[in-house]
Scaffold this motif. Structure first.
Motif, PDB file in Angstrom:
ATOM      1  N   GLU A 116      -1.913   4.909  -6.720  1.00  0.00           N
ATOM      2  CA  GLU A 116      -2.336   6.295  -6.623  1.00  0.00           C
ATOM      3  C   GLU A 116      -1.795   7.118  -7.781  1.00  0.00           C
ATOM      4  OE1 GLU A 116      -1.007   7.897  -2.946  1.00  0.00           O
ATOM      5  OE2 GLU A 116      -2.458   6.804  -1.718  1.00  0.00           O
ATOM      6  N   ASN A 176     -11.329   5.332  -6.590  1.00  0.00           N
ATOM      7  CA  ASN A 176     -11.594   6.611  -5.935  1.00  0.00           C
ATOM      8  C   ASN A 176     -11.148   7.770  -6.827  1.00  0.00           C
ATOM      9  OD1 ASN A 176     -12.075   5.304  -3.104  1.00  0.00           O
ATOM     10  ND2 ASN A 176     -10.075   4.545  -3.741  1.00  0.00           N
ATOM     11  N   SER A 233      -9.351  10.556  -2.494  1.00  0.00           N
ATOM     12  CA  SER A 233      -8.663   9.491  -3.220  1.00  0.00           C
ATOM     13  C   SER A 233      -7.266   9.260  -2.663  1.00  0.00           C
ATOM     14  CB  SER A 233      -8.594   9.820  -4.711  1.00  0.00           C
ATOM     15  OG  SER A 233      -7.864  11.014  -4.939  1.00  0.00           O
ATOM     16  N   SER A 234      -6.652  10.321  -2.109  1.00  0.00           N
ATOM     17  CA  SER A 234      -5.365  10.227  -1.415  1.00  0.00           C
ATOM     18  C   SER A 234      -5.236  11.424  -0.494  1.00  0.00           C
ATOM     19  CB  SER A 234      -4.198  10.171  -2.405  1.00  0.00           C
ATOM     20  OG  SER A 234      -4.015  11.432  -3.022  1.00  0.00           O
ATOM     21  N   ARG A 283      -8.964   1.685   5.069  1.00  0.00           N
ATOM     22  CA  ARG A 283      -8.734   1.539   3.632  1.00  0.00           C
ATOM     23  C   ARG A 283      -7.257   1.726   3.300  1.00  0.00           C
ATOM     24  NH1 ARG A 283     -10.979   6.185   1.473  1.00  0.00           N
ATOM     25  NH2 ARG A 283      -9.195   6.958   0.315  1.00  0.00           N
ATOM     26  N   SER A 301       0.824  -1.199   0.000  1.00  0.00           N
ATOM     27  CA  SER A 301       0.000   0.000   0.000  1.00  0.00           C
ATOM     28  C   SER A 301       0.861   1.253   0.000  1.00  0.00           C
ATOM     29  CB  SER A 301      -0.931   0.010   1.214  1.00  0.00           C
ATOM     30  OG  SER A 301      -0.175   0.109   2.405  1.00  0.00           O
ATOM     31  N   SER A 332      -7.243   6.851  -7.248  1.00  0.00           N
ATOM     32  CA  SER A 332      -6.533   5.768  -6.569  1.00  0.00           C
ATOM     33  C   SER A 332      -7.367   4.500  -6.628  1.00  0.00           C
ATOM     34  CB  SER A 332      -6.228   6.134  -5.113  1.00  0.00           C
ATOM     35  OG  SER A 332      -7.427   6.206  -4.352  1.00  0.00           O
ATOM     36  N   SER A 383      -0.696   4.291   0.988  1.00  0.00           N
ATOM     37  CA  SER A 383      -1.209   5.105   2.090  1.00  0.00           C
ATOM     38  C   SER A 383      -2.360   4.395   2.769  1.00  0.00           C
ATOM     39  CB  SER A 383      -1.660   6.480   1.580  1.00  0.00           C
ATOM     40  OG  SER A 383      -2.738   6.351   0.679  1.00  0.00           O
ATOM     41  N   ASN A 410      -4.659   2.351   0.075  1.00  0.00           N
ATOM     42  CA  ASN A 410      -4.466   2.649  -1.339  1.00  0.00           C
ATOM     43  C   ASN A 410      -3.212   1.914  -1.812  1.00  0.00           C
ATOM     44  OD1 ASN A 410      -6.650   4.348  -1.249  1.00  0.00           O
ATOM     45  ND2 ASN A 410      -5.475   6.244  -1.403  1.00  0.00           N
ATOM     46  N   SER A 448      -8.121   1.192  -4.140  1.00  0.00           N
ATOM     47  CA  SER A 448      -7.959   0.852  -2.726  1.00  0.00           C
ATOM     48  C   SER A 448      -8.665  -0.449  -2.386  1.00  0.00           C
ATOM     49  CB  SER A 448      -8.503   1.972  -1.841  1.00  0.00           C
ATOM     50  OG  SER A 448      -9.912   2.111  -2.010  1.00  0.00           O
TER      51      SER A 448
END
Length: 206
Positions: A56, A111, A116-117, A51, A19, A61, A21, A53, A63
């Motif tokens: 990205e 997302n 989204s981030s 969640r 991941s 993103s 993030s 991600n 996730s």
């Protein structure tokens, strides 16, 4: 079923390892569960939504997460006699049902925009996704009536697995990636009760 749980755990662990993030949020949810031949039961509860991600870009993103919702639901139905009404009829009867349930699907989401981030500075965002998971409930027996009008009782508790879908929007708050999420969700139980679970949640993502 154990193999499905193991596969979900492996997928989630793999996504965590790679991941980029992690975000999570808490909120409230309104859910309605509907099973074959039984009355719908509205419920209210709380949800926690972690969640990860694992892909990205500046605007979107991908996730994987496990939104966990716990709710208390119930329904009541009674028999009405037109001659005397509800209060005076000594033969009036009613049936009630109360359930505590937990819903925890593994969701793969796409997302866009806000949320989204953590680096996305948009004020509006959206998401859509699908997944698979479990639904557990501890409930009283529910009554239903056959074609002849005879009452029968069904135990609706236990664990069931099935597919899920969700979609919604996010509204950015502040400059640190926090956002308010409004989510619609659906879950289908793959059992004899043919559970349909509809949800509406409001979540604050940190």
């Amino acid at each position: 079923m154990k193999k499905l749980l193991l596969l979900a755990a492996v997928c989630f662990s793999a996504a965590t390892a790679f991941s980029q993030s992690f975000t999570h949020g808490v909120g409230v949810t309104v859910m309605v569960d509907k099973m074959q031949d039984l009355d719908a039961r509205p419920g209210f509860g709380f949800t926690y939504s972690p969640r990860f991600n694992f892909a990205e870009s500046e605007s979107m993103s991908v996730s994987v997460g496990i939104p966990i919702s716990v709710a208390l639901a119930g329904s009541y139905s009674g028999t009405y006699n037109s001659r005397s009404g509800w209060e005076e009829d000594p033969y009036m009867s009613g049936d009630g049902s109360v359930a505590v349930f937990l819903n925890a699907p593994v969701m793969l989401n796409l997302n866009f925009g806000a949320g989204s981030s953590r680096d996305n500075e948009s004020r509006l965002g959206a998401f859509v996704g699908a997944g698979f998971g479990l639904h557990w409930s501890a409930s009283t027996d529910q009554v239903f009536y056959d074609e002849a009008g005879n009452p029968d009782y069904r135990n609706t508790g236990g664990t069931v697995f099935g597919p899920a879908g969700n979609a919604g929007m996010r509204i950015g708050v502040g400059n640190s990636g926090k956002n308010i999420e409004i989510k619609l969700s659906y879950y289908r139980g793959l059992d004899d009760n043919k559970l349909n679970l509809f949800g509406l949640a409001g979540i604050f993502n940190f």
